[in-house]
Scaffold this active site. Structure first.
Site, PDB file in Angstrom:
ATOM      1  N   CYS A 251       5.967   0.744  -0.359  1.00  0.00           N
ATOM      2  CA  CYS A 251       6.252   0.207  -1.700  1.00  0.00           C
ATOM      3  C   CYS A 251       5.060  -0.667  -2.072  1.00  0.00           C
ATOM      4  CB  CYS A 251       7.558  -0.579  -1.705  1.00  0.00           C
ATOM      5  SG  CYS A 251       8.980   0.351  -1.083  1.00  0.00           S
ATOM      6  N   ALA A 252       3.973  -0.037  -2.507  1.00  0.00           N
ATOM      7  CA  ALA A 252       2.654  -0.645  -2.407  1.00  0.00           C
ATOM      8  C   ALA A 252       2.201  -1.483  -3.599  1.00  0.00           C
ATOM      9  CB  ALA A 252       1.614   0.450  -2.147  1.00  0.00           C
ATOM     10  N   PRO A 254       1.452  -4.282  -6.332  1.00  0.00           N
ATOM     11  CA  PRO A 254       0.214  -3.905  -7.044  1.00  0.00           C
ATOM     12  C   PRO A 254      -0.977  -3.626  -6.125  1.00  0.00           C
ATOM     13  CG  PRO A 254       0.444  -6.271  -7.085  1.00  0.00           C
ATOM     14  CD  PRO A 254       1.677  -5.750  -6.364  1.00  0.00           C
ATOM     15  N   LYS A 257      -1.200  -6.099  -0.442  1.00  0.00           N
ATOM     16  CA  LYS A 257      -1.050  -5.842   0.997  1.00  0.00           C
ATOM     17  C   LYS A 257      -1.765  -4.549   1.389  1.00  0.00           C
ATOM     18  CE  LYS A 257       3.400  -8.256   1.162  1.00  0.00           C
ATOM     19  NZ  LYS A 257       3.537  -8.452  -0.303  1.00  0.00           N
ATOM     20  N   GLU A 275       4.092   4.501  -4.462  1.00  0.00           N
ATOM     21  CA  GLU A 275       4.727   3.665  -5.477  1.00  0.00           C
ATOM     22  C   GLU A 275       5.413   4.593  -6.468  1.00  0.00           C
ATOM     23  OE1 GLU A 275       6.421   1.281  -7.839  1.00  0.00           O
ATOM     24  OE2 GLU A 275       5.340   0.381  -6.147  1.00  0.00           O
ATOM     25  N   ASP A 333       7.339  -3.314   2.719  1.00  0.00           N
ATOM     26  CA  ASP A 333       7.526  -4.543   1.948  1.00  0.00           C
ATOM     27  C   ASP A 333       8.535  -4.189   0.863  1.00  0.00           C
ATOM     28  OD1 ASP A 333       6.850  -7.303   1.265  1.00  0.00           O
ATOM     29  OD2 ASP A 333       5.907  -6.453  -0.518  1.00  0.00           O
ATOM     30  N   CYS A 383      10.548 -10.944  -0.071  1.00  0.00           N
ATOM     31  CA  CYS A 383      10.280 -12.278  -0.624  1.00  0.00           C
ATOM     32  C   CYS A 383      11.576 -12.883  -1.148  1.00  0.00           C
ATOM     33  CB  CYS A 383       9.210 -12.215  -1.715  1.00  0.00           C
ATOM     34  SG  CYS A 383       9.617 -11.125  -3.102  1.00  0.00           S
TER      35      CYS A 383
END
Length: 500
Positions: A251-252, A254, A257, A275, A333, A383
């Site tokens: 889930c890259a 923007p 990471k 994405e 992520d 997060c």
């Protein structure tokens, strides 16, 4: 910074059912038994307070794969000196700190909340714009909701954030709930901001006296520095990518990471970034090009469907879907409720929305396990601050996938996993949860560099990291050893390591 000053903003505003849900998380039976009711309540109230304030430091990831840290720091010092001389003639540049455990990180202390007087003219901005202002940004025209009727370029104004999202765009004044962010100077007339053709772009108010003082980084050294929250940088190091490996970022967007992983690999190997939102894929590609990382391949694709059903497909293809066990390391992520993001003065999501992420995360996790090679590494991160999206997902994963083992994390800057998910003490120690509420409290006005660095690692956004390895089945270690020995033999290397 005194406790009195730190309460200049209200606690984060949540829907009652969401606040009750979070309260139950932070006062669960395991926590109450460990902390007691009073301390558990204090920690929860501290969480609600700190979320509306920015972290204590601005974290910049340096492009050390193409520039030395010393060169980047020197360029940054020059920029900050110019920025200060242009806006605050009597000020001194913000000090630049090195993180002792993150060799590609530069830290800038954030000053605030400061004693700033409110002016008569008021500009109201949206909550998202307000959060950016608290982290050093100027006010861009699309973020402006309300401005005085006769506002002109050059006018001094006070900037406020619309906490509840009730201000109508184009209003001349606003009497609803708002929070003061600081003072600035208009660079546009009101008629330019609210023109008939729609919102124009560009800076509408240049902040000159913000409540939280932090340098603006819009377009600053774009190929040398990447603005990134410190826990997000830690994730890349925990994943531990090595040159030549094949790595998946599920889930890259923007691409922060993603580009960090590629930089740690020294641009040698392959990083596949997925994405599912097409408009965001372009940002990943843009960031990769800007940072001179051509080992990244980005695709618009739903990661849940990334496992191929075609047994004849090659395992080393970079185009999704992929064969099982195609990647050495995988970063998940995961999409999450984002309740650890700071600063955030209000979240208007329903409890149903907050709780909707856990099933999605489990689907993505299942895909990740299938795509990970035996002996490979999977890092899961969010997060947010809930148990359901963090420790409970770890407990579910360990139960569902016996092939997975929790691994130590390096570096480990956060706290252990939180009580409440029936994980063992040893399992929680292997997890990493960044808990800004534990660092929230009084501090001296001029802390030492050592205390500043400690605070930089604790007064962050709320974040969670778990690292897993995928075990081989019984007998597979022997098969792998034999395979490697046969491969050495085909190369013509003798038992003594010499060419024959």
């Amino acid at each position: 910074m005194s406790l009195k000053n730190r309460n200049i903003f209200p606690q984060i505003a949540l829907r009652p059912e969401v606040e009750e849900y979070l309260h139950n998380v932070y006062t669960n039976e395991e926590l109450l038994a460990d902390l007691g009711k009073d301390e558990a309540e204090r920690v929860f109230q501290s969480l609600l307070s700190c979320l509306s304030h920015p972290p204590s430091h601005t974290c910049l990831r340096a492009s050390t794969h193409i520039h030395s840290l010393q060169d980047i720091q020197q360029r940054l010092e020059q920029h900050l000196t110019q920025q200060v001389s242009g806006c605050h003639g009597d000020s001194i540049p913000t000090p630049i700190l090195h993180h002792p455990l993150l060799p590609d990180v530069l830290l800038l202390p954030v000053s605030g909340p400061r004693d700033v007087g409110v002016l008569k003219s008021e500009v109201i901005v949206g909550a998202q714009c307000g959060s950016a202002v608290l982290r050093g940004a100027h006010v861009f025209a699309p973020g402006v909701l309300s401005a005085p009727k006769f506002m002109r370029a050059g006018d001094a104004v006070s900037v406020f954030s619309d906490v509840e999202g009730k201000c109508t765009r184009g209003a001349k004044e606003f009497q609803g709930k708002k929070v003061f962010l600081g003072n600035g100077v208009c660079t546009m007339d009101r008629s330019d901001i609210f023109c008939a053709e729609g919102p124009i772009r560009g800076v509408a108010v240049r902040m000159v006296d913000a409540l939280y003082q932090s340098p603006s980084f819009d377009g600053v050294l774009p190929n040398k520095l990447f603005l990134q929250n410190l826990p997000s940088v830690v994730v890349g190091h925990v994943l531990g990518p090595r040159p030549g490996e094949r790595i998946l970022d599920m889930c890259a967007a923007p691409g922060g990471k993603t580009t960090h992983i590629a930089a740690l690999m020294r641009n040698k190997g392959r990083v596949v970034a997925l994405e599912k939102i097409k408009s965001k894929v372009g940002k990943i590609i843009q960031n990769a090009q800007l940072l001179q990382l051509d080992c990244i391949k980005a695709y618009c694709y739903n990661s849940i469907q990334a496992v191929s059903s075609d047994p004849t497909q090659q395992c080393d293809t970079d185009v999704p879907p992929f064969q099982e066990e195609s990647f050495d390391r995988i970063l998940l992520d995961a999409p999450c409720s984002g309740l650890g993001q700071r600063p955030n003065m209000a979240i208007n999501w329903s409890l149903k929305e907050v709780c909707s992420y856990s099933p999605l995360q489990r689907k993505l996790f299942t895909t990740a396990v299938h795509l990970l090679k035996k002996g490979g590494v999977l890092v899961y991160s969010t997060c947010t601050v809930t148990l359901a999206e963090n420790e409970e997902q770890v407990a579910w994963a360990l139960k569902t996938f016996p092939c997975l083992t929790l691994e130590p994390q390096e570096p480990h800057l956060g706290s252990p996993g939180m009580l409440g998910a029936a994980l063992s003490h040893d399992q929680r120690q292997l997890l990493q949860r960044f808990r800004p509420e534990l660092a929230w409290g009084g501090a001296s006005d001029e802390p030492s560099p050592e205390k500043l660095l400690l605070k930089a690692s604790t007064d962050t956004i709320g974040f969670f990291i778990a690292k897993f390895s995928k075990r081989m089945k019984a007998g597979e270690h022997l098969e792998l050893w034999v395979g490697r020995w046969l491969w050495i033999g085909r190369l013509g290397i003798g038992g003594g390591g010499e060419l024959v």
